[in-house]
Design a protein around this motif. Structure first.
Motif, PDB file in Angstrom:
ATOM      1  N   ILE A   1       0.800  -1.198  -0.096  1.00  0.00           N
ATOM      2  CA  ILE A   1       0.188  -0.100  -0.045  1.00  0.00           C
ATOM      3  C   ILE A   1       0.880   1.309   0.034  1.00  0.00           C
ATOM      4  O   ILE A   1       2.051   1.092   0.506  1.00  0.00           O
ATOM      5  CB  ILE A   1      -1.045   0.022   1.256  1.00  0.00           C
ATOM      6  N   THR A   2       0.166   2.558  -0.765  1.00  0.00           N
ATOM      7  CA  THR A   2       1.124   3.415  -0.806  1.00  0.00           C
ATOM      8  C   THR A   2       1.251   4.293   0.580  1.00  0.00           C
ATOM      9  O   THR A   2       0.328   4.090   1.551  1.00  0.00           O
ATOM     10  CB  THR A   2       0.561   4.316  -1.631  1.00  0.00           C
ATOM     11  N   ASP A   3       2.261   5.170   0.707  1.00  0.00           N
ATOM     12  CA  ASP A   3       2.189   6.230   1.964  1.00  0.00           C
ATOM     13  C   ASP A   3       0.858   6.893   2.068  1.00  0.00           C
ATOM     14  O   ASP A   3       0.423   6.999   3.295  1.00  0.00           O
ATOM     15  CB  ASP A   3       3.473   7.019   1.501  1.00  0.00           C
ATOM     16  N   HIS A   4       0.412   7.430   1.009  1.00  0.00           N
ATOM     17  CA  HIS A   4      -0.897   7.963   1.127  1.00  0.00           C
ATOM     18  C   HIS A   4      -1.943   7.324   1.716  1.00  0.00           C
ATOM     19  O   HIS A   4      -2.757   7.885   2.749  1.00  0.00           O
ATOM     20  CB  HIS A   4      -1.376   8.335  -0.380  1.00  0.00           C
ATOM     21  N   ALA A   5      -2.041   6.035   1.254  1.00  0.00           N
ATOM     22  CA  ALA A   5      -3.008   5.017   2.001  1.00  0.00           C
ATOM     23  C   ALA A   5      -2.632   4.952   3.413  1.00  0.00           C
ATOM     24  O   ALA A   5      -3.698   5.040   4.152  1.00  0.00           O
ATOM     25  CB  ALA A   5      -2.799   3.587   1.288  1.00  0.00           C
ATOM     26  N   GLN A   6      -1.638   4.631   3.860  1.00  0.00           N
ATOM     27  CA  GLN A   6      -1.315   4.464   5.203  1.00  0.00           C
ATOM     28  C   GLN A   6      -1.366   5.852   6.090  1.00  0.00           C
ATOM     29  O   GLN A   6      -1.886   5.780   7.257  1.00  0.00           O
ATOM     30  CB  GLN A   6       0.229   4.092   5.358  1.00  0.00           C
TER      31      GLN A   6
END
Length: 128
Positions: free
Chosen positions: A29-34
């Motif tokens: 998962i992306t940094d944005h998602a986390q």
């Protein structure tokens, strides 16, 4: 602002993909998602050997704020899962592009990454 490595590919469901030398594709998962999820407390991953169709739900990430599905943006067989992430799900918050990869897939299609987003397109998608 979210970190978005240029060498990776992305999809609009906020997963990243990396083509490996052996032909497999690593997904996380992306940094944005986390960032949106907050403190991650649980990760459920598909079993090795699972055959995934593109856009299948492949796992779940739970945080103190929400639960979110993890999708398989490509079709293929799960060949490895990240046991370290299952044991320490908080890795997804600290190193989403490093040790916190989710699973590896042997893609059905050799051109599986066609149609994914590059870093610039993903940054535009998330409004960064």
């Amino acid at each position: 602002m979210s970190h978005v490595p240029a060498e990776l590919k992305y999809v609009d469901t906020h997963e990243w993909l990396r083509q490996e030398d052996d032909g497999t594709i690593t997904l996380g998962i992306t940094d944005h998602a986390q960032e949106l999820l907050g403190d991650i407390v649980f990760v459920e991953l598909p079993a090795v050997g699972t055959q995934l169709a593109a856009n299948d739900t492949a796992g779940v990430v739970e945080s103190v704020k929400a639960a979110s599905d993890v999708y398989a943006p490509i079709a293929g067989e799960v060949v490895e899962i990240n046991e370290a992430l299952v044991a320490s799900p908080e890795l997804a918050n600290s190193v989403p592009y490093g040790d916190a990869w989710f699973f590896r897939v042997r893609p059905v299609d050799a051109d599986a990454l066609a149609g994914t987003l590059d870093a610039a397109a993903y940054l535009e998608l998330i409004g960064a």
